[in-house]
Design a protein around this motif. Structure first.
Motif, PDB file in Angstrom:
ATOM      1  N   LYS A  25       0.895  -1.350  -0.079  1.00 34.93           N
ATOM      2  CA  LYS A  25       0.017  -0.028   0.139  1.00 34.93           C
ATOM      3  C   LYS A  25       0.942   1.243  -0.071  1.00 34.93           C
ATOM      4  O   LYS A  25       0.440   2.261  -0.687  1.00 34.93           O
ATOM      5  N   GLU A  26       1.852   1.302   0.794  1.00 38.52           N
ATOM      6  CA  GLU A  26       2.846   2.500   0.748  1.00 38.52           C
ATOM      7  C   GLU A  26       3.599   2.622  -0.222  1.00 38.52           C
ATOM      8  O   GLU A  26       3.952   3.490  -0.791  1.00 38.52           O
ATOM      9  N   THR A  27       4.056   1.342  -1.053  1.00 40.20           N
ATOM     10  CA  THR A  27       5.175   1.459  -2.044  1.00 40.20           C
ATOM     11  C   THR A  27       4.355   1.664  -3.327  1.00 40.20           C
ATOM     12  O   THR A  27       5.015   2.404  -4.174  1.00 40.20           O
ATOM     13  N   GLN A  29       1.256   3.432  -4.419  1.00 39.61           N
ATOM     14  CA  GLN A  29      -0.048   4.429  -3.956  1.00 39.61           C
ATOM     15  C   GLN A  29      -0.792   4.438  -5.108  1.00 39.61           C
ATOM     16  O   GLN A  29      -2.312   4.850  -4.832  1.00 39.61           O
ATOM     17  N   ASN A  30      -0.809   4.119  -6.267  1.00 40.12           N
ATOM     18  CA  ASN A  30      -1.700   4.043  -7.384  1.00 40.12           C
ATOM     19  C   ASN A  30      -2.332   2.562  -7.688  1.00 40.12           C
ATOM     20  O   ASN A  30      -3.309   2.797  -8.328  1.00 40.12           O
ATOM     21  N   GLU A  31      -1.925   1.664  -6.946  1.00 36.68           N
ATOM     22  CA  GLU A  31      -2.218   0.404  -7.098  1.00 36.68           C
ATOM     23  C   GLU A  31      -3.742   0.133  -5.955  1.00 36.68           C
ATOM     24  O   GLU A  31      -3.692   0.733  -4.840  1.00 36.68           O
ATOM     25  N   SER A  32      -4.747  -0.612  -6.612  1.00 40.76           N
ATOM     26  CA  SER A  32      -5.643  -1.126  -5.543  1.00 40.76           C
ATOM     27  C   SER A  32      -5.337  -2.407  -5.534  1.00 40.76           C
ATOM     28  O   SER A  32      -5.052  -2.949  -5.978  1.00 40.76           O
ATOM     29  N   PHE A  33      -6.137  -2.857  -4.406  1.00 41.31           N
ATOM     30  CA  PHE A  33      -6.023  -4.180  -3.829  1.00 41.31           C
ATOM     31  C   PHE A  33      -7.263  -4.944  -3.076  1.00 41.31           C
ATOM     32  O   PHE A  33      -8.175  -4.357  -2.604  1.00 41.31           O
ATOM     33  N   THR A 233      -6.687   7.319  -7.320  1.00 42.89           N
ATOM     34  CA  THR A 233      -7.068   7.002  -6.081  1.00 42.89           C
ATOM     35  C   THR A 233      -6.771   5.584  -5.654  1.00 42.89           C
ATOM     36  O   THR A 233      -6.825   4.609  -6.793  1.00 42.89           O
ATOM     37  N   GLN A 234      -6.597   5.314  -4.443  1.00 42.63           N
ATOM     38  CA  GLN A 234      -6.077   3.624  -4.155  1.00 42.63           C
ATOM     39  C   GLN A 234      -7.331   3.425  -3.407  1.00 42.63           C
ATOM     40  O   GLN A 234      -7.877   3.745  -2.411  1.00 42.63           O
ATOM     41  N   ASN A 235      -7.889   2.159  -3.790  1.00 43.46           N
ATOM     42  CA  ASN A 235      -8.902   1.576  -3.071  1.00 43.46           C
ATOM     43  C   ASN A 235      -8.550   0.212  -2.501  1.00 43.46           C
ATOM     44  O   ASN A 235      -8.016  -0.391  -3.523  1.00 43.46           O
ATOM     45  N   ILE A 236      -9.038  -0.171  -1.313  1.00 42.49           N
ATOM     46  CA  ILE A 236      -8.778  -1.613  -0.706  1.00 42.49           C
ATOM     47  C   ILE A 236      -9.904  -2.119  -0.309  1.00 42.49           C
ATOM     48  O   ILE A 236     -10.560  -1.487   0.547  1.00 42.49           O
ATOM     49  N   LYS A 237     -10.320  -3.268  -0.687  1.00 39.99           N
ATOM     50  CA  LYS A 237     -11.432  -3.999  -0.286  1.00 39.99           C
ATOM     51  C   LYS A 237     -11.036  -5.265   0.268  1.00 39.99           C
ATOM     52  O   LYS A 237      -9.969  -6.055  -0.084  1.00 39.99           O
ATOM     53  N   TYR A 238     -11.652  -5.479   1.612  1.00 43.21           N
ATOM     54  CA  TYR A 238     -11.353  -6.749   2.446  1.00 43.21           C
ATOM     55  C   TYR A 238     -12.453  -7.574   2.339  1.00 43.21           C
ATOM     56  O   TYR A 238     -13.631  -7.164   2.704  1.00 43.21           O
TER      57      TYR A 238
END
Length: 267
Positions: A25-27, A29-33, A233-238
């Motif tokens: 996430k920190e490295t 910042q343009n990627e979503s996960f 924007t970075q999106n993270i879905k859990y």
């Protein structure tokens, strides 16, 4: 230059993979996960290879249906026992957490004594030993299974005296005195780094898979094996397979956010 805004999939048996996700996430910042924590079926470290392969296949099928461009197996047990199958089963790039650690450890050791701590399944698989031996057969590998670390972390005993006592039981051993590199062979273990490092000299290099995996992903981007995202924007879905109070608490601390988009699903 072409881009690929599809998310990167990351999975673990529970919350240990958050150490990898934080670094990613920190490295990037343009990627979503998309993060999947198999909280209903943890720990993986005491399960059979057949079971680990089945669990990993089910999770990867789910991630694939969510159109990820890359899957990171942020679990050492699954990396040791299931990745070979996953690579033959999926038409997607798969990164495990063992190879980047092995590569780094082999480059930085000066005396060829390398320590590995991990779950029972990871240590018994001898995955680290075999891979290090292929690089240099003169490496001396000192292995120690630390199976109680994961359940203690998942149950929220991170700062409890019992966890300190368990660390002492596993790590206060003369066999570690010669090593100059220690591989933390479980993504949960960096959560206990303050306790673990007390048993090793200041000169011992402690290898954290989170950082080595992020470097490996960078290499895939650089050689265009995987295309970078161009989004701002970075999106993270859990996704979790069962509710976990400790996951929510630790995720908030680890990822420095109180807003987690979590869904609970049964595979």
């Amino acid at each position: 230059m072409k881009n690929d805004n599809r998310p990167i999939g990351v999975f673990d048996s529970g919350l240990g993979g958050l150490t990898v996700l934080r670094s990613l996430k920190e490295t990037f910042q343009n990627e979503s996960f998309i993060y999947f924590g198999d909280t209903a079926r943890l720990p993986y470290g005491t399960k059979s290879q057949e079971t680990i392969i089945r669990y990993s296949k089910e999770i990867c099928d789910f991630l694939n249906k969510n159109d990820v461009k890359l899957i990171i197996v942020a679990c050492n047990t699954a990396s040791a026992l299931a990745v070979k199958f996953l690579k033959s089963y999926l038409n997607l790039p798969i990164i495990n957490v063992i190879d980047p650690c092995v590569e780094f450890a082999s480059k930085v050791t000066k005396n060829n004594y390398i320590g590995v701590i991990g779950t029972q399944a990871t240590i018994n698989s001898k995955a680290y030993n075999k891979k290090l031996d292929r690089i240099n057969s003169s490496f001396k590998i000192i292995s120690q299974e630390c199976s109680l670390f994961v359940p203690l972390i998942e149950e929220g005993f991170i700062k409890h005296q019992i966890t300190k006592d368990v660390c002492h039981f596993y790590l206060n051993k003369k066999i570690f005195q010669k090593i100059d590199v220690l591989i933390m062979g479980c993504t949960h273990y960096p959560i206990l780094i303050d306790y673990i490092k007390q048993y090793f000299s200041d000169n011992t290099i402690i290898v954290d898979s989170a950082k080595t995996v992020a470097f490996h992903v960078e290499q895939l981007f650089d050689n265009n094996s995987v295309l970078r995202a161009s989004q701002k924007t970075q999106n993270i879905k859990y996704y979790l397979s069962d509710k976990s109070i400790e996951f929510n608490k630790l995720a908030a601390v680890f990822l420095k956010t109180n807003s987690l988009d979590i869904d609970y699903i049964k595979l």
